[in-house]
Design a protein around this motif. Structure first.
Motif, PDB file in Angstrom:
ATOM      1  N   ARG A  81       0.928   4.461  -7.025  1.00  0.00           N
ATOM      2  CA  ARG A  81       0.577   4.825  -5.647  1.00  0.00           C
ATOM      3  C   ARG A  81      -0.917   5.033  -5.483  1.00  0.00           C
ATOM      4  O   ARG A  81      -1.495   4.644  -4.462  1.00  0.00           O
ATOM      5  CB  ARG A  81       1.322   6.094  -5.244  1.00  0.00           C
ATOM      6  N   SER A  87       1.887  -0.033  -1.899  1.00  0.00           N
ATOM      7  CA  SER A  87       3.033  -0.531  -2.663  1.00  0.00           C
ATOM      8  C   SER A  87       4.335  -0.167  -1.975  1.00  0.00           C
ATOM      9  O   SER A  87       4.507   0.940  -1.459  1.00  0.00           O
ATOM     10  CB  SER A  87       3.023   0.066  -4.079  1.00  0.00           C
ATOM     11  N   SER A  88       5.275  -1.111  -1.985  1.00  0.00           N
ATOM     12  CA  SER A  88       6.578  -0.879  -1.357  1.00  0.00           C
ATOM     13  C   SER A  88       7.541  -0.131  -2.287  1.00  0.00           C
ATOM     14  O   SER A  88       8.648   0.222  -1.881  1.00  0.00           O
ATOM     15  CB  SER A  88       7.215  -2.210  -0.944  1.00  0.00           C
ATOM     16  N   ILE A  89       7.124   0.107  -3.534  1.00  0.00           N
ATOM     17  CA  ILE A  89       7.953   0.845  -4.484  1.00  0.00           C
ATOM     18  C   ILE A  89       8.031   2.298  -4.025  1.00  0.00           C
ATOM     19  O   ILE A  89       7.014   2.999  -3.978  1.00  0.00           O
ATOM     20  CB  ILE A  89       7.377   0.766  -5.912  1.00  0.00           C
ATOM     21  N   SER A  90       9.227   2.763  -3.690  1.00  0.00           N
ATOM     22  CA  SER A  90       9.360   4.093  -3.091  1.00  0.00           C
ATOM     23  C   SER A  90       8.903   5.216  -4.012  1.00  0.00           C
ATOM     24  O   SER A  90       8.397   6.242  -3.560  1.00  0.00           O
ATOM     25  CB  SER A  90      10.810   4.328  -2.661  1.00  0.00           C
ATOM     26  N   GLN A  91       9.071   5.033  -5.342  1.00  0.00           N
ATOM     27  CA  GLN A  91       8.712   6.074  -6.306  1.00  0.00           C
ATOM     28  C   GLN A  91       7.391   5.758  -7.011  1.00  0.00           C
ATOM     29  O   GLN A  91       7.174   6.167  -8.150  1.00  0.00           O
ATOM     30  CB  GLN A  91       9.837   6.225  -7.329  1.00  0.00           C
ATOM     31  N   ASP A  93       4.593   6.999  -6.696  1.00  0.00           N
ATOM     32  CA  ASP A  93       3.821   8.188  -7.070  1.00  0.00           C
ATOM     33  C   ASP A  93       4.274   8.765  -8.405  1.00  0.00           C
ATOM     34  O   ASP A  93       3.602   9.634  -8.969  1.00  0.00           O
ATOM     35  CB  ASP A  93       3.933   9.257  -5.986  1.00  0.00           C
ATOM     36  N   ASN A 242      13.103   2.903 -10.478  1.00  0.00           N
ATOM     37  CA  ASN A 242      12.855   3.312  -9.098  1.00  0.00           C
ATOM     38  C   ASN A 242      14.142   3.817  -8.431  1.00  0.00           C
ATOM     39  O   ASN A 242      14.155   4.892  -7.809  1.00  0.00           O
ATOM     40  CB  ASN A 242      12.287   2.139  -8.301  1.00  0.00           C
ATOM     41  N   GLU A 243      15.215   3.069  -8.594  1.00  0.00           N
ATOM     42  CA  GLU A 243      16.488   3.466  -7.986  1.00  0.00           C
ATOM     43  C   GLU A 243      17.017   4.762  -8.590  1.00  0.00           C
ATOM     44  O   GLU A 243      17.539   5.626  -7.870  1.00  0.00           O
ATOM     45  CB  GLU A 243      17.512   2.343  -8.164  1.00  0.00           C
ATOM     46  N   GLU A 246      15.131   7.712  -7.218  1.00  0.00           N
ATOM     47  CA  GLU A 246      15.528   7.972  -5.829  1.00  0.00           C
ATOM     48  C   GLU A 246      16.813   8.786  -5.750  1.00  0.00           C
ATOM     49  O   GLU A 246      16.956   9.669  -4.891  1.00  0.00           O
ATOM     50  CB  GLU A 246      15.755   6.648  -5.087  1.00  0.00           C
TER      51      GLU A 246
END
Length: 274
Positions: A81, A87-91, A93, A242-243, A246
Motif C-alpha cells: 500500500r 493497488s486493488s489488493i484489499s489487504q 497494507d 489476501n482472501e 479479509e
C-alpha cells in the motif's frame, strides 16, 4: 576469521569421525572450502544424537555468521500500500514484497518449502530454500522435524504445515509446509492449485495460534524443483493470503513474500500493483 577457522576445524574433526566411512574425507586447506564441507556433511546427516561439544561449537559458529549477515528488519520492508497506494489488493497494507535471502530476515516466523519427510533437502550444497533454512538454523531443526514425523507416524501431507523453533536463524520460528509437485509434462491441475492454496492457509492458521507471530515471511512455495509455474503460483499466493486476511481475525502486522530474483519479483509486482 581465526575463531571461525578454529571452530570449523574442530567441527570437521568431530563430524568426520562420527560415522564409519567418513574418516578418510580429505580436509581442504582454505577456510571457505572447509566451511562448505561442514555444510555438506551436516546436510546429508541423518537426525541422530548430537555430540554436545560439536553442537556448542556449531552454535557459536552459526551465531557469529548471523552477526556478520546484513540482516533486514521487517519494519524496513515497505508495504504494498505504501509503495502502490492505488493497488486493488484489499489487504495491501498488510502485505510486502522483498527479494533476498530468507535466512537474513528478522521476522517472527519464516515459512520453509519442505519435503514430506521434513528433514531438509539432504543435498550437500543444494540451492533450495529448504537447504538454506536448515543450513542456517543448524541440525537441531532437523531433529525437531524428525520428532514431528516420529510422533505423527507418517510423512507430512501436502498442503499441511508444522512449526518448529528457529534456532540460529534471525526468525523465532520456522513453519514447514509441503507444497504440491507438478510433474514435468504433466500439466497443472485444479488439484495442484487447491493444494498450493492449502499450504498458504495452513501456515497462516498455524501462525495465528502463536501470540508472538505478527510478521511472517513466505518463499515462493513449489516454484523451484517442485515445478509449479511461477505466474500461477504467485496469483495463488497473493489471492489466498489476501482472501484469508479479509475473512479471519488475526494479529499479523505484515506478511512478506520473499521472491528469488528479478523474474519472480516482476511477476509478483504485476499482481500486487494493479
Amino acid at each position: 576469521m581465526t575463531q571461525k577457522t578454529g571452530l570449523t576445524d574442530d567441527i570437521l574433526f568431530i563430524l568426520r569421525n562420527e560415522k564409519a566411512g567418513t574418516q578418510d574425507i580429505e580436509i581442504p586447506e582454505d577456510y571457505k572450502a572447509k566451511r562448505r564441507l561442514v555444510r555438506a556433511l551436516l546436510n546429508i546427516r541423518q537426525p541422530l544424537p548430537l555430540d554436545k561439544e560439536m553442537m556448542a561449537k556449531l552454535d557459536t559458529l552459526l551465531q557469529i555468521e548471523l552477526e556478520e549477515k546484513a540482516l533486514i528488519e521487517t519494519e524496513q520492508i515497505e508495504t504494498v500500500r505504501k509503495q502502490y497506494p492505488d493497488s486493488s489488493i484489499s489487504q495491501a497494507d498488510k502485505m510486502a514484497l522483498w527479494t533476498g535471502d530468507i535466512t537474513a530476515v528478522r521476522a517472527d516466523a519464516v515459512v520453509n518449502a519442505a519435503n514430506k519427510a521434513l528433514l531438509g533437502s539432504m543435498q550437500p550444497l543444494g540451492a533450495s530454500v529448504d537447504n538454506a533454512i536448515h543450513s542456517a538454523a543448524g541440525p537441531m531443526l532437523r531433529d525437531d522435524c524428525a520428532e514431528i514425523i516420529h510422533l505423527q507416524k507418517n510423512e507430512e501431507q501436502t498442503g499441511d504445515a508444522k512449526i518448529t523453533r528457529g534456532y540460529n536463524l534471525p526468525a523465532k520460528y520456522v513453519i514447514h509446509t509441503v507444497g504440491p509437485a507438478v510433474e514435468q509434462g504433466g500439466g497443472l491441475t485444479e488439484g495442484h492449485q487447491e493444494l498450493l492454496s492449502s499450504s498458504y492457509i495452513s501456515c497462516l492458521e498455524l501462525a495465528t495460534q502463536m501470540d508472538d507471530i505478527r510478521t511472517l515471511v513466505f518463499p515462493s512455495i513449489s516454484t523451484g524443483e517442485s515445478g509449479f509455474p511461477v505466474q500461477q503460483a504467485a496469483e495463488i499466493a497473493v489471492g489466498t493470503v489476501n482472501e484469508w486476511l479479509e475473512k479471519n481475525d488475526h494479529h499479523f502486522s505484515k506478511i512478506i513474500f520473499d521472491v528469488d530474483g528479478e523474474f519472480h519479483r516482476e511477476i509478483y509486482l504485476n499482481i500486487l500493483e494493479k
